[in-house]
Every structure is written in C-alpha cells, then in structure tokens.
Write a protein that holds these residues in place. Structure first.
Motif: not given
Length: 193
Positions: A164-178
């Motif tokens: 999920f975090f590797n998909k550029e279009e997904n912005r949810y919790w991007k650059n977060s601690f998670l």
C-alpha cells in the motif's frame, strides 16, 4: 532492532478453540479487497462457534476522496454488520479477527459490544488501542473481559501495508510514523519479525 511494543491486557480465556490462521485468512481477504479498491488494507471478520457472523473492510481512504473517513474502520463496519446478522449472536462467544491492531475508537466499540476475544495480525505502533490499561478507566470499560492475541499472520498483513505504502497514488498515512515503521519492519530479516 525495533520490536513490537509489549501489550498488556486483562485476559479471560476463551474456551472455544479456533484455527486462528484460517480465520485471519478471511480477514486478510477483506483487507486485500480494500487494497484493490485503493483503500487502506485493513480487513475484519467476526467468528462465533466456527461460523462467520460478520465481515468488514476499511473504507473512506481511497485517493479519489477529498475527505478521509475516520469512522469507517474495518472493525466498526464488521460490528455494524454483526448488528444485522440473521443468526443469534452471543457477543462473549465471538472472536474478532483484524489485520491490524484496533485503534482506540474500535477497541472501545469492541469492548462495549462485549466481544470475548480480539485477534490481530499487525501491531499499530502509531494508533493501536489494545495496550490501554483498562484498570485505569471507568467501570464501563474497566469491567470488560477480553482476550487479546497478536501476531497471527503478521507477515501477510505487513506485506499488504508495505505494498500500500509503495503505491504513489495512496496518500493515506503517507510520510507517517506508521509508514516508517512498516518499512523498517519489512526490511528486518524474516526470523526477527
């Protein structure tokens, strides 16, 4: 090497023995379906006596939304579906399987619903709620008896979050601690996960 935070809970033993990995597999299917829709990949199923009573998947986080829904968590959606279940439900006999540790909102709802057991795959170091010390809370929560089991199919859930975090279009919790935690956990050798 960072390990999952230690979790402390009041524990009551659930007398019904389950195949945790098989039921978590059903929750992972819900998470994969959420991911396929561009949603944060969290899935949930509620089991009673070996039977699926309700399902839920995260909703409201897809990139095409202008406002993220922070109430449509997989656990809340499954609890809503449990409410409309056609079969008799005995909450204390139910086990909730979720691909990510429930947040405080979901944990509170699960306690209020009276479910007997929570089983989750991947810990949420940023927002997980199951480490709350129930003894310090008001009687409504303090008197709850729930068993919490963690780490079932953890790697499979971690894989979903990493993808999920590797998909550029997904912005949810991007650059977060998670996101940082997921990436760090993904790089650890398999025997340390």
């Amino acid at each position: 090497m960072e390990q999952a935070p230690e979790r402390k809970m009041q524990i009551q033993r659930n007398t019904y023995t389950m195949n945790h990995e098989a039921y978590m597999g059903l929750a992972l299917e819900q998470a994969a379906a959420a991911a396929a829709r561009g949603e944060f990949p969290v899935g949930c199923v509620i089991i009673q006596n070996g039977q699926v009573m309700a399902r839920g998947a995260r909703y409201g986080t897809s990139p095409d939304r202008s406002l993220v829904s922070e109430v449509d968590h997989a656990e809340i959606r499954a609890l809503r579906n449990l409410d409309i279940c056609q079969q008799a439900v005995v909450p204390q006999n139910c086990t909730l399987f979720c691909t990510m540790e429930p947040c405080l909102m979901c944990f509170g709802a699960i306690l209020l619903a009276g479910l007997g057991t929570i089983v989750y795959a991947f810990e949420d170091p940023m927002g997980g709620g199951t480490c709350c010390d129930l003894r310090s809370l008001t009687p409504l929560y303090r008197d709850s008896r729930v068993q919490v089991i963690s780490g079932i199919c953890r790697q499979k859930s971690l894989d979903l979050f990493y993808n999920f975090f590797n998909k550029e279009e997904n912005r949810y919790w991007k650059n977060s601690f998670l996101e940082a935690y997921v990436r760090k956990q993904y790089r650890l050798p398999k025997e340390n996960k």
